[in-house]
Design a protein around this motif. Structure first.
Motif, PDB file in Angstrom:
ATOM      1  N   LYS A  29      14.297 -35.017 -44.814  1.00  0.00           N
ATOM      2  CA  LYS A  29      14.875 -36.223 -45.321  1.00  0.00           C
ATOM      3  C   LYS A  29      13.929 -37.421 -45.009  1.00  0.00           C
ATOM      4  CE  LYS A  29      20.166 -35.551 -44.276  1.00  0.00           C
ATOM      5  NZ  LYS A  29      21.109 -35.919 -43.747  1.00  0.00           N
ATOM      6  N   SER A  30      13.318 -37.251 -43.765  1.00  0.00           N
ATOM      7  CA  SER A  30      12.187 -38.422 -43.632  1.00  0.00           C
ATOM      8  C   SER A  30      10.749 -38.200 -44.490  1.00  0.00           C
ATOM      9  CB  SER A  30      11.666 -38.107 -42.102  1.00  0.00           C
ATOM     10  OG  SER A  30      12.712 -38.427 -41.243  1.00  0.00           O
ATOM     11  N   LEU A  31      10.387 -36.964 -44.851  1.00  0.00           N
ATOM     12  CA  LEU A  31       9.460 -36.767 -45.901  1.00  0.00           C
ATOM     13  C   LEU A  31       9.846 -37.127 -47.199  1.00  0.00           C
ATOM     14  CD1 LEU A  31       8.143 -33.428 -45.135  1.00  0.00           C
ATOM     15  CD2 LEU A  31       6.793 -35.266 -44.859  1.00  0.00           C
ATOM     16  N   ASN A  32      11.104 -36.985 -47.518  1.00  0.00           N
ATOM     17  CA  ASN A  32      11.773 -37.396 -48.965  1.00  0.00           C
ATOM     18  C   ASN A  32      11.730 -39.074 -49.007  1.00  0.00           C
ATOM     19  OD1 ASN A  32      11.811 -34.935 -49.413  1.00  0.00           O
ATOM     20  ND2 ASN A  32      14.142 -34.634 -49.387  1.00  0.00           N
ATOM     21  N   ALA A  33      12.085 -39.724 -47.977  1.00  0.00           N
ATOM     22  CA  ALA A  33      12.192 -40.992 -47.866  1.00  0.00           C
ATOM     23  C   ALA A  33      10.708 -41.833 -47.856  1.00  0.00           C
ATOM     24  CB  ALA A  33      12.987 -41.546 -46.827  1.00  0.00           C
ATOM     25  N   ALA A  34       9.686 -40.940 -47.200  1.00  0.00           N
ATOM     26  CA  ALA A  34       8.452 -41.613 -46.945  1.00  0.00           C
ATOM     27  C   ALA A  34       7.915 -41.590 -48.161  1.00  0.00           C
ATOM     28  CB  ALA A  34       7.834 -40.600 -45.910  1.00  0.00           C
ATOM     29  N   PHE A  35       7.891 -40.572 -49.139  1.00  0.00           N
ATOM     30  CA  PHE A  35       7.132 -40.403 -50.292  1.00  0.00           C
ATOM     31  C   PHE A  35       7.878 -41.099 -51.486  1.00  0.00           C
ATOM     32  CE2 PHE A  35       5.486 -36.404 -48.074  1.00  0.00           C
ATOM     33  CZ  PHE A  35       4.390 -37.112 -47.712  1.00  0.00           C
ATOM     34  N   ALA A  91       8.947 -42.287 -57.176  1.00  0.00           N
ATOM     35  CA  ALA A  91       9.443 -43.127 -58.250  1.00  0.00           C
ATOM     36  C   ALA A  91       8.648 -43.818 -59.127  1.00  0.00           C
ATOM     37  CB  ALA A  91      10.190 -44.492 -57.515  1.00  0.00           C
ATOM     38  N   SER A  92       7.222 -43.879 -58.752  1.00  0.00           N
ATOM     39  CA  SER A  92       6.170 -44.385 -59.584  1.00  0.00           C
ATOM     40  C   SER A  92       5.570 -43.372 -60.967  1.00  0.00           C
ATOM     41  CB  SER A  92       5.103 -44.898 -58.890  1.00  0.00           C
ATOM     42  OG  SER A  92       4.176 -43.728 -58.487  1.00  0.00           O
ATOM     43  N   LYS A  93       6.185 -42.203 -60.488  1.00  0.00           N
ATOM     44  CA  LYS A  93       5.576 -40.948 -61.619  1.00  0.00           C
ATOM     45  C   LYS A  93       4.285 -40.974 -61.621  1.00  0.00           C
ATOM     46  CE  LYS A  93       9.923 -41.554 -64.287  1.00  0.00           C
ATOM     47  NZ  LYS A  93      10.535 -40.532 -63.441  1.00  0.00           N
ATOM     48  N   ILE A  94       3.339 -41.462 -60.731  1.00  0.00           N
ATOM     49  CA  ILE A  94       1.990 -41.382 -60.400  1.00  0.00           C
ATOM     50  C   ILE A  94       1.855 -39.948 -59.656  1.00  0.00           C
ATOM     51  CG2 ILE A  94       0.114 -42.338 -59.783  1.00  0.00           C
ATOM     52  CD1 ILE A  94       1.289 -45.081 -60.050  1.00  0.00           C
ATOM     53  N   PRO A  95       0.847 -39.416 -60.133  1.00  0.00           N
ATOM     54  CA  PRO A  95       0.269 -38.124 -59.398  1.00  0.00           C
ATOM     55  C   PRO A  95      -0.018 -38.267 -57.936  1.00  0.00           C
ATOM     56  CG  PRO A  95      -0.820 -38.269 -61.520  1.00  0.00           C
ATOM     57  CD  PRO A  95       0.234 -39.646 -61.366  1.00  0.00           C
ATOM     58  N   TRP A  96       0.548 -37.806 -57.007  1.00  0.00           N
ATOM     59  CA  TRP A  96       0.089 -38.009 -55.645  1.00  0.00           C
ATOM     60  C   TRP A  96      -0.037 -36.852 -54.935  1.00  0.00           C
ATOM     61  CZ3 TRP A  96       3.342 -35.939 -51.897  1.00  0.00           C
ATOM     62  CH2 TRP A  96       4.722 -35.544 -51.997  1.00  0.00           C
ATOM     63  N   VAL A  97      -0.774 -36.586 -53.734  1.00  0.00           N
ATOM     64  CA  VAL A  97      -0.981 -35.578 -52.812  1.00  0.00           C
ATOM     65  C   VAL A  97      -1.063 -35.950 -51.504  1.00  0.00           C
ATOM     66  CG1 VAL A  97      -2.599 -34.247 -54.363  1.00  0.00           C
ATOM     67  CG2 VAL A  97      -3.553 -36.039 -52.919  1.00  0.00           C
ATOM     68  N   ALA A  98      -0.612 -35.109 -50.508  1.00  0.00           N
ATOM     69  CA  ALA A  98      -0.720 -35.466 -49.205  1.00  0.00           C
ATOM     70  C   ALA A  98      -1.151 -34.266 -48.400  1.00  0.00           C
ATOM     71  CB  ALA A  98       0.959 -35.453 -48.764  1.00  0.00           C
ATOM     72  N   GLU A 130       5.745 -25.163 -42.915  1.00  0.00           N
ATOM     73  CA  GLU A 130       7.156 -25.205 -43.619  1.00  0.00           C
ATOM     74  C   GLU A 130       6.867 -26.779 -44.255  1.00  0.00           C
ATOM     75  OE1 GLU A 130       9.966 -22.815 -40.794  1.00  0.00           O
ATOM     76  OE2 GLU A 130       9.433 -24.767 -40.150  1.00  0.00           O
ATOM     77  N   LEU A 131       6.295 -27.741 -43.558  1.00  0.00           N
ATOM     78  CA  LEU A 131       5.879 -29.118 -44.153  1.00  0.00           C
ATOM     79  C   LEU A 131       5.269 -29.397 -45.405  1.00  0.00           C
ATOM     80  CD1 LEU A 131       4.808 -31.098 -40.943  1.00  0.00           C
ATOM     81  CD2 LEU A 131       6.700 -31.607 -42.197  1.00  0.00           C
ATOM     82  N   MET A 132       4.234 -28.278 -45.315  1.00  0.00           N
ATOM     83  CA  MET A 132       3.443 -28.496 -46.693  1.00  0.00           C
ATOM     84  C   MET A 132       4.283 -27.296 -47.932  1.00  0.00           C
ATOM     85  SD  MET A 132       0.718 -30.186 -46.512  1.00  0.00           S
ATOM     86  CE  MET A 132       0.276 -29.690 -48.192  1.00  0.00           C
ATOM     87  N   ASN A 133       4.987 -26.600 -47.301  1.00  0.00           N
ATOM     88  CA  ASN A 133       5.870 -26.053 -48.266  1.00  0.00           C
ATOM     89  C   ASN A 133       6.786 -26.654 -48.909  1.00  0.00           C
ATOM     90  OD1 ASN A 133       4.587 -23.302 -48.110  1.00  0.00           O
ATOM     91  ND2 ASN A 133       6.024 -22.531 -46.283  1.00  0.00           N
ATOM     92  N   HIS A 134       7.518 -27.646 -48.344  1.00  0.00           N
ATOM     93  CA  HIS A 134       8.301 -28.559 -48.684  1.00  0.00           C
ATOM     94  C   HIS A 134       7.547 -29.636 -49.632  1.00  0.00           C
ATOM     95  CE1 HIS A 134      11.714 -31.313 -49.151  1.00  0.00           C
ATOM     96  NE2 HIS A 134      11.034 -32.160 -48.894  1.00  0.00           N
ATOM     97  N   ILE A 135       6.399 -30.149 -49.292  1.00  0.00           N
ATOM     98  CA  ILE A 135       5.827 -31.205 -49.849  1.00  0.00           C
ATOM     99  C   ILE A 135       5.446 -30.828 -51.188  1.00  0.00           C
ATOM    100  CG2 ILE A 135       3.644 -32.451 -50.048  1.00  0.00           C
ATOM    101  CD1 ILE A 135       3.871 -32.835 -46.893  1.00  0.00           C
ATOM    102  N   LEU A 157       8.111 -31.141 -54.074  1.00  0.00           N
ATOM    103  CA  LEU A 157       8.380 -32.463 -54.521  1.00  0.00           C
ATOM    104  C   LEU A 157       7.941 -32.850 -55.969  1.00  0.00           C
ATOM    105  CD1 LEU A 157       8.208 -34.476 -51.028  1.00  0.00           C
ATOM    106  CD2 LEU A 157      10.285 -33.519 -52.300  1.00  0.00           C
ATOM    107  N   PRO A 158       8.647 -33.900 -56.409  1.00  0.00           N
ATOM    108  CA  PRO A 158       8.259 -34.394 -57.925  1.00  0.00           C
ATOM    109  C   PRO A 158       6.699 -34.921 -58.010  1.00  0.00           C
ATOM    110  CG  PRO A 158      10.524 -34.741 -57.589  1.00  0.00           C
ATOM    111  CD  PRO A 158       9.994 -34.420 -56.291  1.00  0.00           C
ATOM    112  N   ASN A 159       6.045 -34.577 -58.930  1.00  0.00           N
ATOM    113  CA  ASN A 159       4.788 -35.357 -59.138  1.00  0.00           C
ATOM    114  C   ASN A 159       3.728 -35.157 -58.308  1.00  0.00           C
ATOM    115  OD1 ASN A 159       6.193 -36.564 -61.301  1.00  0.00           O
ATOM    116  ND2 ASN A 159       6.909 -38.217 -59.956  1.00  0.00           N
ATOM    117  N   THR A 160       3.713 -34.151 -57.171  1.00  0.00           N
ATOM    118  CA  THR A 160       2.638 -33.896 -56.546  1.00  0.00           C
ATOM    119  C   THR A 160       1.928 -32.910 -56.997  1.00  0.00           C
ATOM    120  OG1 THR A 160       2.030 -33.591 -53.936  1.00  0.00           O
ATOM    121  CG2 THR A 160       3.959 -32.217 -55.033  1.00  0.00           C
TER     122      THR A 160
END
Length: 387
Positions: A112-118, A123-130, A145-150, A153-156
């Motif tokens: 939940k925190s990762l989803n909210a942070a990103f 929402a911007s639909k700009i490509p992003w990476v983490a 597990e963190l990277m597996n979730h990231i 996510l959309p647009n990453t």
């Protein structure tokens, strides 16, 4: 009555935010994850670095190190609003999160925190990476597990690890992004700017070597092989180019070489705390200098340092602390770093290879002030800094 209106407004805000988040997290085609990055028709490619969000649980998570007048109403929401503002102002081509995206120790649910942070980036639909920092895994998920979730996510464009090196490379979140030349140019199918993203780990697991982690030998081996492969492709037909395409490296924990600078000899920015690097020098700085393609390194970790310094031709730059639940300095605005690469224009009017790399920072003040504009690298002596 006033209290009722405030509660109603808060409910509406939370309902809208939840709806937006659900919309943002809707499934998207797998092809979106393979989006080809390229320079724009204006001959630019702009990157927004977000360092150390330290996001936790949203509106209930209080801010650290802010002015007394800010304390009562300051929370993770301030981090979200800042990100939305700076994305809207800069309109980057890529957003790079350089670790400590969440502050795991205070996080109740890492997903939940990762989803909210990103969420603003999504929402911007700009490509992003983490990539990960040293605090992301201190909650309910491991680093893998963190990277597996990231990566889901959309647009990453994030990757857990490069497929060709997954069997030997240390860490999670090592990968390369290729930025192709402008459309309708002779270099539209060549990478003219290469980004290297690496997992600098969290804490040393080696006995008698306490402190922070470092970029391991296996990661440097992957970097060296990848850099050499990209050079071969850059020099190959069709449209063979001379030399190497410039590169940029992003990771979380600074190299020991960052200790070479203070506020007096840095090219721009300030040092307000020590460099919290590993207690050992893994030699990654030397590896990058030896290869010669990486022109600048961008890190986070030390929130109230935001300088760039140049050593042996390689720029070493801090992003500056972004998040409000991260430690900072009251009255010293949270900030983000912007990097822009510019292309050469040929006599034909078509765009060519990379001419220069510039940077500046955006402050979270009333005007999103721009500070410390500087030229990091150029293949020409006649280049000036233009915002």
């Amino acid at each position: 009555m006033v209290g009722d209106r405030r509660r109603s407004s808060l409910f509406d805000f939370l309902l809208f935010s939840a709806s937006l988040l659900c919309l943002c997290l809707a499934p998207i085609p797998a092809s979106a994850h393979r989006r080809k990055l390229r320079f724009g028709v204006d001959g630019e490619f702009k990157i927004l670095q977000v360092a150390d969000m330290h996001f936790a649980n949203g509106a209930t998570t209080r801010c650290l190190d802010v002015l007394p007048s800010q304390k009562a109403h300051c929370s993770d929401v301030n981090t979200t609003v800042f990100m939305s503002r700076v994305i809207a102002a800069e309109k980057p081509d890529l957003i790079v999160f350089t670790g400590d995206n969440i502050f795991g120790f205070d996080v109740k649910d890492a997903v939940k925190s990762l989803n909210a942070a990103f969420a603003p980036a999504i929402a911007s639909k700009i490509p992003w990476v983490a990539i990960l920092g040293n605090h992301d895994q201190e909650s309910t998920l491991t680093r893998q597990e963190l990277m597996n979730h990231i990566v889901k996510l959309p647009n990453t464009l994030s990757q857990v690890n490069p497929p060709e090196a997954a069997h030997y490379i240390d860490g999670f979140g090592n990968y390369n992004l290729q930025i192709h030349g402008a459309a309708d140019s002779s270099l539209q199918n060549k990478s003219v700017l290469n980004l290297y993203l690496l997992d600098s780990g969290d804490y040393s697991s080696v006995p008698y070597m306490e402190g922070y982690d470092w970029v391991k030998t296996s990661q440097q081996f992957w970097f060296d092989r990848t850099s050499k492969r990209l050079q071969r492709e850059y020099n190959a037909k069709p449209n063979p180019q001379q030399g190497m395409a410039p590169g940029l490296a992003y990771f979380h924990i600074p190299l020991p070489e960052f200790w070479s600078f203070d506020s007096k000899n840095a090219t721009k920015g300030v040092r307000q705390e020590g460099t919290s690097s590993a207690s050992t020098n893994s030699g990654f700085f030397t590896t990058m200098v030896a290869r010669g393609d990486v022109k600048s390194v961008f890190v986070g970790h030390d929130h109230v340092n935001d300088f760039c310094g140049k050593l042996k031709g390689l720029n070493l730059c801090y992003g500056g602390g972004f998040g409000y639940h991260a430690y900072g300095k009251a009255g010293w605005e949270r900030r983000a770093r912007v990097v822009v690469a510019d292309l050469n224009k040929k006599r034909s009017g078509k765009w060519g290879d990379v001419k220069s790399i510039r940077t500046w920072k955006r402050l979270d003040d009333q005007h999103l002030s721009v500070i410390d504009a500087q030229l990091l690298w150029s293949n020409s002596a006649n280049v000036s800094v233009v915002l």
